[in-house]
Design a protein around this motif. Structure first.
Motif, short mmCIF file in Angstrom:
data_model
loop_
_atom_site.label_atom_id
_atom_site.label_comp_id
_atom_site.label_asym_id
_atom_site.label_seq_id
_atom_site.Cartn_x
_atom_site.Cartn_y
_atom_site.Cartn_z
N UNK A 83 0.92 -1.39 -0.10
CA UNK A 83 -0.16 0.01 0.00
C UNK A 83 0.88 1.24 0.03
N UNK A 84 0.48 2.23 -0.61
CA UNK A 84 1.12 3.44 -0.52
C UNK A 84 0.47 4.70 -0.06
N UNK A 123 9.46 2.83 4.52
CA UNK A 123 8.53 1.60 4.19
C UNK A 123 8.48 0.92 5.57
N UNK A 124 7.09 0.13 5.72
CA UNK A 124 6.97 -0.43 6.78
C UNK A 124 6.44 -1.85 6.74
N UNK A 125 6.42 -2.87 7.44
CA UNK A 125 5.97 -4.05 7.35
C UNK A 125 4.69 -4.13 7.96
N UNK A 126 3.62 -4.29 7.41
CA UNK A 126 2.00 -4.33 7.97
C UNK A 126 1.76 -5.81 8.18
N UNK A 138 1.01 -7.12 4.38
CA UNK A 138 2.11 -6.90 3.47
C UNK A 138 2.94 -5.77 3.99
N UNK A 139 2.86 -4.78 3.12
CA UNK A 139 3.73 -3.40 3.25
C UNK A 139 3.15 -2.32 2.94
N UNK A 140 3.65 -1.27 3.42
CA UNK A 140 3.47 0.26 3.29
C UNK A 140 4.56 1.19 2.97
N UNK A 141 4.27 1.82 2.11
CA UNK A 141 5.25 3.17 1.79
C UNK A 141 4.46 4.16 2.00
N UNK A 142 5.21 5.07 2.92
CA UNK A 142 4.59 6.57 3.14
C UNK A 142 5.72 7.54 2.51
#
Length: 134
Positions: free
Chosen positions: A29-30, A42-45, A48-52
């Motif tokens: 997700x971004x 970037x973070x592990x969720x 999945x993952x997220x980029x802010x």
């Protein structure tokens, strides 16, 4: 259309394209955070993952490029438009930072951080990358 909207749309398309090739149950997700700092992460969720990406990336890029574009315009003024140069420069900076954060995810850096609490600066560590299907 505002530059931030163009970059958000571009980032969205790239994220969607990468998600097509990720393992089942994993997606990226971004988000764009209205934050004036020149930063992204970037973070592990859980899913999945997220980029802010902070909106400050764009603000600071406009400022820095605006202050330094005059030199190039003076040398090549008949060929360059200042607004065009600043816009292209901002897009390149945005893409580079987004790619950097995406690289953390695709190269497995966030998985490494989750499974290794201490730093291993002196050790050579192989970090498994995410599996991307054809």
């Amino acid at each position: 259309m505002k530059m931030i909207n163009i970059l958000e749309e571009m980032t969205s398309r790239w994220t969607d394209e990468v998600n097509l090739h990720l393992e089942e149950g994993s997606k990226i997700e971004h988000d764009i955070s209205l934050n004036s700092s020149l930063n992204a992460h970037a973070k592990k969720e859980s899913n999945g993952y997220s980029i802010t990406m902070n909106s400050g990336i764009l603000e600071k890029s406009f400022q820095i490029l605006g202050e330094n574009t005059d030199y190039y315009i003076q040398k090549h003024g008949d060929k360059l438009d200042k607004e065009f140069c600043i816009g292209v420069g901002c897009a390149i900076i945005w893409v580079a930072i987004y790619g950097h954060e995406l690289g953390h995810i695709l190269r497995g850096h966030l998985n490494y951080i989750e499974h290794h609490a201490s730093s291993a600066i002196d050790d050579v560590v192989e970090i498994p990358a995410l599996t991307i299907s054809d």
